[in-house]
Design a protein around this motif. Structure first.
Motif, PDB file in Angstrom:
ATOM      1  N   ASP A   8       8.780  47.212  18.662  1.00  0.00           N
ATOM      2  CA  ASP A   8       7.796  46.952  17.615  1.00  0.00           C
ATOM      3  C   ASP A   8       6.661  47.978  17.656  1.00  0.00           C
ATOM      4  OD1 ASP A   8       8.331  45.023  15.786  1.00  0.00           O
ATOM      5  OD2 ASP A   8       7.069  43.478  16.687  1.00  0.00           O
ATOM      6  N   PRO A   9       6.335  48.580  16.514  1.00  0.00           N
ATOM      7  CA  PRO A   9       6.854  48.328  15.168  1.00  0.00           C
ATOM      8  C   PRO A   9       7.836  49.395  14.694  1.00  0.00           C
ATOM      9  CG  PRO A   9       4.765  49.458  15.007  1.00  0.00           C
ATOM     10  CD  PRO A   9       5.079  49.357  16.482  1.00  0.00           C
ATOM     11  N   GLY A  10       8.537  50.089  15.622  1.00  0.00           N
ATOM     12  CA  GLY A  10       9.387  51.182  15.201  1.00  0.00           C
ATOM     13  C   GLY A  10      10.583  51.403  16.112  1.00  0.00           C
ATOM     14  N   ILE A  11      10.989  52.655  16.194  1.00  0.00           N
ATOM     15  CA  ILE A  11      12.148  53.074  16.978  1.00  0.00           C
ATOM     16  C   ILE A  11      11.645  53.831  18.202  1.00  0.00           C
ATOM     17  CG2 ILE A  11      14.275  54.431  17.023  1.00  0.00           C
ATOM     18  CD1 ILE A  11      14.246  54.253  13.919  1.00  0.00           C
ATOM     19  N   ARG A  12      11.949  53.322  19.362  1.00  0.00           N
ATOM     20  CA  ARG A  12      11.598  54.067  20.565  1.00  0.00           C
ATOM     21  C   ARG A  12      12.663  55.123  20.823  1.00  0.00           C
ATOM     22  NH1 ARG A  12      11.192  52.447  26.988  1.00  0.00           N
ATOM     23  NH2 ARG A  12      10.651  54.573  27.628  1.00  0.00           N
ATOM     24  N   MET A  13      12.272  56.393  20.724  1.00  0.00           N
ATOM     25  CA  MET A  13      13.137  57.509  21.075  1.00  0.00           C
ATOM     26  C   MET A  13      12.794  57.885  22.512  1.00  0.00           C
ATOM     27  SD  MET A  13      12.924  59.596  17.457  1.00  0.00           S
ATOM     28  CE  MET A  13      13.934  60.973  18.016  1.00  0.00           C
ATOM     29  N   GLY A  14      13.556  57.300  23.443  1.00  0.00           N
ATOM     30  CA  GLY A  14      13.161  57.353  24.841  1.00  0.00           C
ATOM     31  C   GLY A  14      13.998  58.292  25.676  1.00  0.00           C
ATOM     32  N   MET A  15      13.349  58.839  26.704  1.00  0.00           N
ATOM     33  CA  MET A  15      14.013  59.685  27.680  1.00  0.00           C
ATOM     34  C   MET A  15      13.578  59.249  29.069  1.00  0.00           C
ATOM     35  SD  MET A  15      13.620  63.501  26.059  1.00  0.00           S
ATOM     36  CE  MET A  15      14.512  64.009  24.578  1.00  0.00           C
ATOM     37  N   ALA A  16      14.567  58.974  29.926  1.00  0.00           N
ATOM     38  CA  ALA A  16      14.286  58.647  31.321  1.00  0.00           C
ATOM     39  C   ALA A  16      14.811  59.775  32.193  1.00  0.00           C
ATOM     40  CB  ALA A  16      14.939  57.325  31.708  1.00  0.00           C
ATOM     41  N   HIS A  17      13.960  60.303  33.044  1.00  0.00           N
ATOM     42  CA  HIS A  17      14.308  61.403  33.930  1.00  0.00           C
ATOM     43  C   HIS A  17      14.618  60.791  35.296  1.00  0.00           C
ATOM     44  CE1 HIS A  17      12.675  63.876  30.699  1.00  0.00           C
ATOM     45  NE2 HIS A  17      11.687  62.987  30.662  1.00  0.00           N
ATOM     46  N   VAL A  18      15.907  60.811  35.653  1.00  0.00           N
ATOM     47  CA  VAL A  18      16.431  59.958  36.721  1.00  0.00           C
ATOM     48  C   VAL A  18      16.642  60.755  38.007  1.00  0.00           C
ATOM     49  CG1 VAL A  18      18.338  58.461  37.403  1.00  0.00           C
ATOM     50  CG2 VAL A  18      17.581  58.500  35.008  1.00  0.00           C
ATOM     51  N   GLY A  19      16.168  60.158  39.101  1.00  0.00           N
ATOM     52  CA  GLY A  19      16.507  60.659  40.426  1.00  0.00           C
ATOM     53  C   GLY A  19      15.748  61.898  40.848  1.00  0.00           C
TER      54      GLY A  19
END
Length: 748
Positions: free
Chosen positions: A232-243
Motif C-alpha cells: 500500500d498504496p502501490g507496487i514495491r519494486m524490491g531488491m534484496a542483496h543476499v549474503g
C-alpha cells in the motif's frame, strides 16, 4: 537542494525527491513530464530493510526507522549531488548503515549504494535497498502501464493490479520452502533468486508517457531477490542483496543500483540493460565462443523419447514401443528423413526407481547395454543422444510405482548432503510433493558433487553428448542452503556461484578424460546471465499468446540469444495445430525446433509444456514435420546469421497478417497466421524472419526502414527460393507457402 521539506536530486532525465527527515524516496518524475509521479510513498516506508538471524537462527527484521540516530545531508560532489543518509545504532545494536544516492545533471541514471558496519556480531542474511514503491497510475489515470520482470522467458504484466502481484510480506523475502513468491509462481523456492530463475538483475515499469528503470551493475553474481509486490498504496519494486555481509566489520556494497527514467516500452528498458550486460564477462557471443561444439551449431532437430509412462502425474510402466532402445532407431530414421536433418534423441524418464528418481537411478530401465548400443547406432547416423536429468535433488519416493528411496538415502548418508532450512531440517521440494517427494541437494557438499559427477560420467560413457543434468535447477540455480555444518557459509551467498562453476568444470573434465570433446551442458529454462559461460545450451519453452504461461514476452531472447543455443523441443501451443504453431514461433525467435515422439513414431501434438496422453491423436503429423523441416532449413541456410547467431530487435511492421480464429472444447483461440521477428547479425545485417504455420499460402509485406534501399528474400518451403525482394505499396512483398519459413535481409 531542499524544496518544501524535500531533498531534490536531478539527473538529465528525472527529478528525485527524498523526505528530509527520514530519507525515504517520495518523488520520481521524468524531466519531460512532471505530471507523471512514479512514487507512491507512505510515511511508514523505510530507506532500507535488513534481515538477520538471531542466536536461535530465527529471522529478525530491522529497518531505517529503528536507528538510534539519523543524519541526512546533501552536498555537491564530483560535478553532481550526493545524498548521504547515516543510520546509527539500528535496532539498539552496534549496527550502522550508510545509504548514498548520487546524481548528475548530465547523466541519465542516479546511482544508489549502501554500506553496513556490523559491530554486533549479527548473521546478516540480506539488505533490501533501495526501497521503492511505485504508483499503479503514475499519471493519475490508466495510461498503458506495464511491469517488466526478468523471469520465465520475460514477464510483462500489463495494467497490473494487486492480485496480479501478491502481497509484500516478510515471507516473500526469506529463503525457505514456504517462500510466498515461489508458491505463487508454481516453481520451487530453491530457484527463485538471481542468478537462477531470475536471469537478469533489473526491472522496469512504464506507461505511454515515461518509465522507471532499476538495475544492479554487479559483475560478480552476488545473490539477490528481485520482486514486484503489492505494498500500500502501490507496487514495491524490491531488491534484496543476499549474503556475504560480515559478522564483524564493514562492507560497502561492491556495485551500484541504477535508477533512471526512460521513454518507450519494454524493448526500450531491456535495451538499456542489454547495452550494459553484453559488455560484461558473460556476454561472449556464440560466434566467438570456443566451447560450443560444431554439431549443435548445425541445429539438429531435438526429439524426446519418454521410456516410462506417458505422464509425470500418472502410472509408471515401461513403454514397450521404445524398449529396448534400439527399437527407436527406425522411427527416428523416418523423422530424420522427413525433416532432412540430423537429430538429437533426448531420452527421458529412464531411471531405475521410476521417472525422475535420482540418485538411485542405475541401471536404467532397458539396461545399460541397450542405451549404449542405441547411442552408437545414433552416432553412426550422424545424430546425437542426450538426456534431461534431475538436477541436484535427492528423490525419496515415487508414489506412482511405490518406489521407496528412504533406505537408499540412509545407506548413502544422503542427510549429510541435502540443503537445510533455518530449522536445520532437510529442505523439501514442494511443486511435485504429491507424487515425487525430494530434498534439494547442496552443491556446497562434496557428496552432492561427487554423486553428480559420477552420474554425468556414466551418461558420457553411454555415448551421450547433450547432458541437461541441471534440468530442475531452473535457470542454472544453485539451491540455497542454511546448514551450519556444511563446508560453506551458513546463509546463501556467492559460495553458491563457486559451487556451480566447480561442478560444471568437473563435468567438462569427465568429457575431456573420455575423449568426448563434443559434449555440451544444458540447463532447464533460461540460463541466467552470470552462468552463460558455463553452459552451451538451454531449454526455453515458449508460450504463444493465450496458451500456457500468461504475460510472457521474449525478453530472454532479446537479451541473450546471441550468447547461447536455445532449443524449443518442449513448449505450449494450441490444438489441433500445437506443433506447427510452436515450431513456427521457435523459428522466428531463434530456437531449434523439435517435439516428443510417441509409440508409432509420430509426434505428440497436444497443448502441453511436456507430456500428455497419446490418445486421442490430434492434428497432422505431416504438417508438424514440414514446419520443423522448413524452420531447420532456414536456420542452416540464409537464416543462420540471425536465427543462430543473431541479436533480437524491436519487431518490424508486417502488413497483411490474417488472424486465424477457432474454438476447441471450451477454448477460443486467435492466432496470427504468420509469426515474425526482427534481428541483426554479427556483421550488423538486418533481417526479418517470418513463419507461416498454416496450410494456406500467405502474402504479407514488411515495412521497415532498417532494411535499407534493397532487400533479398529467402523462403524455405517445399523448395528453397532466394530472390530479390519486390517492393509493394505497403512494404517488401513476401509470399509464404504453406508451413514455410522465410527471412528478408536488408542490403543497404
Amino acid at each position: 537542494m531542499l524544496e518544501n521539506s524535500e531533498i531534490v536530486l536531478e539527473t538529465a532525465d528525472a527529478r528525485l525527491g527524498f523526505d528530509a527527515g527520514s530519507g525515504r524516496l517520495v518523488r520520481f518524475e521524468p524531466a519531460w513530464d512532471a505530471g507523471q509521479q512514479f512514487i507512491a510513498s507512505a510515511a511508514d516506508h523505510p530507506v532500507f530493510v535488513l534481515q538477520y538471524l538471531d542466536e536461535g537462527r530465527a529471522y529478525q527484521t530491522v529497518d531505517s526507522f529503528a536507528a538510534g540516530t539519523v543524519g541526512i545531508e546533501c552536498e555537491a560532489a564530483d560535478g553532481g549531488q550526493t545524498l548521504t543518509m547515516r543510520f546509527e545504532g539500528v535496532g539498539g545494536m552496534d549496527l550502522d548503515v550508510t545509504a548514498t544516492v548520487r546524481a548528475w545533471s548530465d547523466q541519465t541514471m542516479s546511482r544508489w549504494s549502501i554500506a553496513v558496519r556490523n559491530g554486533a556480531g549479527l548473521e546478516i542474511v540480506d539488505v533490501q535497498y533501495p526501497f521503492v514503491v511505485t504508483s499503479y497510475r503514475p499519471g493519475g489515470k490508466p495510461n498503458g502501464e506495464a511491469l517488466l520482470l526478468p523471469r520465465d522467458i520475460g514477464l510483462l504484466i500489463e495494467e497490473p493490479k494487486p492480485e496480479d502481484l501478491g502481497p509484500d510480506s516478510v515471507e516473500a523475502w526469506r529463503f525457505g520452502p514456504e517462500n510466498s513468491v515461489a508458491v505463487r509462481h508454481g516453481h520451487g523456492a530453491n530457484s527463485q533468486h538471481y542468478p537462477g530463475a531470475v536471469f537478469a538483475q533489473f526491472m522496469a515499469y512504464h506507461n505511454e508517457s515515461a518509465g522507471l528503470y532499476m538495475a544492479c551493475e554487479d559483475t560478480d553474481g552476488h545473490i539477490k531477490m528481485l520482486h514486484a509486490l503489492h505494498l500500500d498504496p502501490g507496487i514495491r519494486m524490491g531488491m534484496a542483496h543476499v549474503g556475504d555481509w560480515p559478522r564483524e566489520g564493514e562492507r560497502a556494497m561492491e556495485y551500484d543500483v541504477l535508477m533512471g527514467a526512460y521513454r518507450g516500452d519494454w524493448y526500450t528498458a531491456a535495451g538499456i540493460y542489454r547495452d550494459w550486460s553484453l559488455k560484461q564477462k558473460w556476454g561472449t557471443p556464440l560466434h566467438e565462443r570456443k566451447d560450443v561444439p560444431d554439431w549443435i551449431l548445425e541445429s539438429p532437430v531435438h526429439i524426446t523419447i519418454r521410456t516410462q509412462g506417458t505422464l509425470d502425474t500418472g502410472p509408471v510402466f515401461p513403454v514397450e514401443e521404445f524398449l529396448p532402445y534400439e527399437k527407436c532407431v527406425p522411427m527416428l530414421e523416418k523423422i530424420s528423413q522427413r525433416v532432412e536433418s540430423a537429430l538429437v534423441a533426448v531420452i527421458m524418464s529412464w531411471e531405475r526407481g521410476g521417472p525422475w528418481v535420482y540418485p538411485d537411478c542405475f541401471p536404467p530401465i532397458g539396461g545399460e547395454e541397450s542405451v549404449t548400443a542405441f547411442a552408437k547406432m545414433a552416432r553412426e547416423r550422424g545424430w546425437h543422444v542426450g538426456s534431461f536429468c534431475n538436477g541436484t535433488r535427492w528423490v525419496l519416493g515415487h508414489f506412482w510405482n511405490q518406489y521407496d528411496g528412504r533406505e537408499y538415502y540412509e545407506k548413502h548418508d544422503g542427510a549429510s548432503s541435502v540443503c537445510r532450512t533455518l530449522e536445520g531440517e532437510p529442505w523439501p521440494e514442494q511443486w511435485d510433493v504429491d507424487w515425487r517427494p525430494s530434498y534439494g541437494g547442496c552443491m556446497g557438499t562434496a557428496l552432492t558433487c561427487d554423486i553428480a559427477t559420477d552420474f554425468v560420467k556414466r551418461l558420457i560413457g553411454w555415448g551421450m553428448e547433450s547432458v541437461q543434468f541441471f534440468d530442475q535447477n531452473l535457470g542454472a540455480a544453485t539451491f540455497p542452503c542454511l546448514a551450519t555444518d556444511h563446508d560453506h557459509p551458513a546463509v546463501p551467498g556467492r559460495w553458491m556461484n563457486d559451487a556451480m562453476a566447480n561442478l560444471v568444470k568437473r563435468f567438462h573434465g569427465e568429457a575431456e578424460a573420455a575423449g568426448e570433446d563434443g559434449v555440451l551442458q544444458s540447463v532447464e529454462f533460461q540460463c541466467n546471465e552470470y552462468c552463460l559461460p558455463l553452459f552451451q545450451q538451454c531449454d526455453v519453452r515458449l508460450s504463444p499468446k493465450g496458451t500456457g504461461y500468461p504475460n510472457v514476452v521474449p525478453l530472454y531472447h532479446f537479451l541473450f540469444h546471441e550468447c547461447i543455443i536455445l532449443h524449443g523441443m518442449m513448449g505450449y501451443g494450441p490444438e489441433p495445430y500445437h506443433l506447427p504453431i510452436r515450431n513456427a514461433l521457435n523459428g522466428v525467435l531463434g530456437e531449434i525446433p523439435g517435439g516428443a515422439m510417441i509409440g508409432d513414431g509420430t509426434l505428440l501434438n497436444k497443448n502441453t509444456v511436456n507430456w500428455a496422453p497419446w490418445e486421442p491423436r490430434v492434428g497432422s503429423d505431416d504438417d508438424a514435420l514440414e514446419m520443423i523441416r522448413t524452420v531447420t532449413a532456414l536456420r542452416r541456410g540464409a537464416g543462420r546469421p540471425f536465427m543462430v547467431y543473431g541479436r533480437l530487435q524491436r519487431p518490424a511492421e508486417v502488413n497483411g497478417i490474417e488472424t486465424i480464429c477457432w474454438d476447441r472444447e471450451v477454448n477460443h483461440y486467435e492466432m496470427p497466421a504468420v509469426f515474425h521477428a526482427a534481428w541483426t547479425s554479427p556483421d550488423d545485417a538486418f533481417g526479418v524472419v517470418l513463419a507461416n504455420w498454416t496450410t494456406e499460402a500467405r502474402a504479407v509485406a514488411v515495412a521497415d526502414e532498417r532494411l535499407g534501399g534493397r532487400a533479398t528474400c529467402h523462403v524455405a518451403g517445399r523448395e528453397m527460393v532466394d530472390q530479390e525482394a519486390v517492393e509493394a505499396a505497403d512494404g517488401v512483398a513476401v509470399a509464404l507457402p504453406p508451413l514455410s519459413c522465410a527471412v528478408v535481409v536488408g542490403r543497404g
